[in-house]
Design a protein around this motif. Structure first.
Motif, short mmCIF file in Angstrom:
data_model
loop_
_atom_site.label_atom_id
_atom_site.label_comp_id
_atom_site.label_asym_id
_atom_site.label_seq_id
_atom_site.Cartn_x
_atom_site.Cartn_y
_atom_site.Cartn_z
N TYR A 1 -7.27 -1.89 2.44
CA TYR A 1 -7.26 -3.06 1.79
C TYR A 1 -6.93 -4.18 2.38
N VAL B 1 -4.18 2.18 1.11
CA VAL B 1 -4.12 3.00 -0.19
C VAL B 1 -4.69 4.35 -0.27
N SER C 1 0.67 5.68 -1.05
CA SER C 1 0.05 7.02 -1.72
C SER C 1 0.58 7.35 -2.93
N LEU D 1 -0.45 -4.54 -4.72
CA LEU D 1 -0.83 -5.06 -3.39
C LEU D 1 -0.13 -6.75 -3.29
N GLY E 1 0.76 -1.11 -0.08
CA GLY E 1 -0.03 0.08 0.08
C GLY E 1 0.83 1.27 0.06
N LEU F 1 -0.61 0.75 -8.05
CA LEU F 1 0.14 0.06 -6.94
C LEU F 1 -0.10 -1.51 -7.10
N THR G 1 -9.36 4.96 -2.66
CA THR G 1 -8.78 5.16 -1.14
C THR G 1 -9.49 4.56 -0.32
N ARG H 1 -11.94 -4.09 0.60
CA ARG H 1 -11.51 -2.53 1.16
C ARG H 1 -12.56 -1.85 1.75
#
Length: 123
Positions: A94, A119, A11, A20, A9, A18, A91, A38
């Motif tokens: 997760y 995230v 920004s 994961l 995770g 991204l 956002t 999430r």
């Protein structure tokens, strides 16, 4: 619960990506379906994607279909979620989870959960 560990995770800005990971140290989940959920602040935990034990079957929520890809490597006892074209509404924290029976169903049917990874997507 427990026995799963998420990572990856962070920004990113809108449109970013991204990846994961969900590892299962000390235990094999190779025969279980595994999924990603999430939870955004003040919202219910929602389904993101699920993958069958051998990776042949995958399902996605409408909100991520076409942008996220779920996969797994049973030799590494690890599951992944590749997230592309990220948007602010992605956002959330997760979570990865595993279920011993079936592949589709609500969150409460998953027996094993990780602690979650944050995230954050900024505009």
């Amino acid at each position: 619960q427990g026995q799963l560990v998420e990572s990856g995770g962070g920004s990113v800005q809108t449109g970013g990506s991204l990846r994961l990971s969900c590892a299962a140290p000390g235990r094999t989940f190779s025969t279980y379906a595994m999924g990603w959920f999430r939870q955004a602040p003040e919202k219910e935990r929602e389904f993101v994607a699920v993958i069958s034990w051998n990776g042949d079957i995958t399902y996605y929520s409408d909100s991520v279909n076409g942008r996220f890809i779920i996969s797994r490597d049973n030799a590494k006892n690890t599951m992944y979620l590749q997230m592309d074209s990220l948007q602010p509404y992605d956002t959330a924290v997760y979570y990865c989870a595993a279920r011993t029976v079936g592949i589709l169903g609500p969150a409460h049917e998953y027996e094993y959960w990780g602690q979650g990874t944050q995230v954050t997507v900024s505009s």
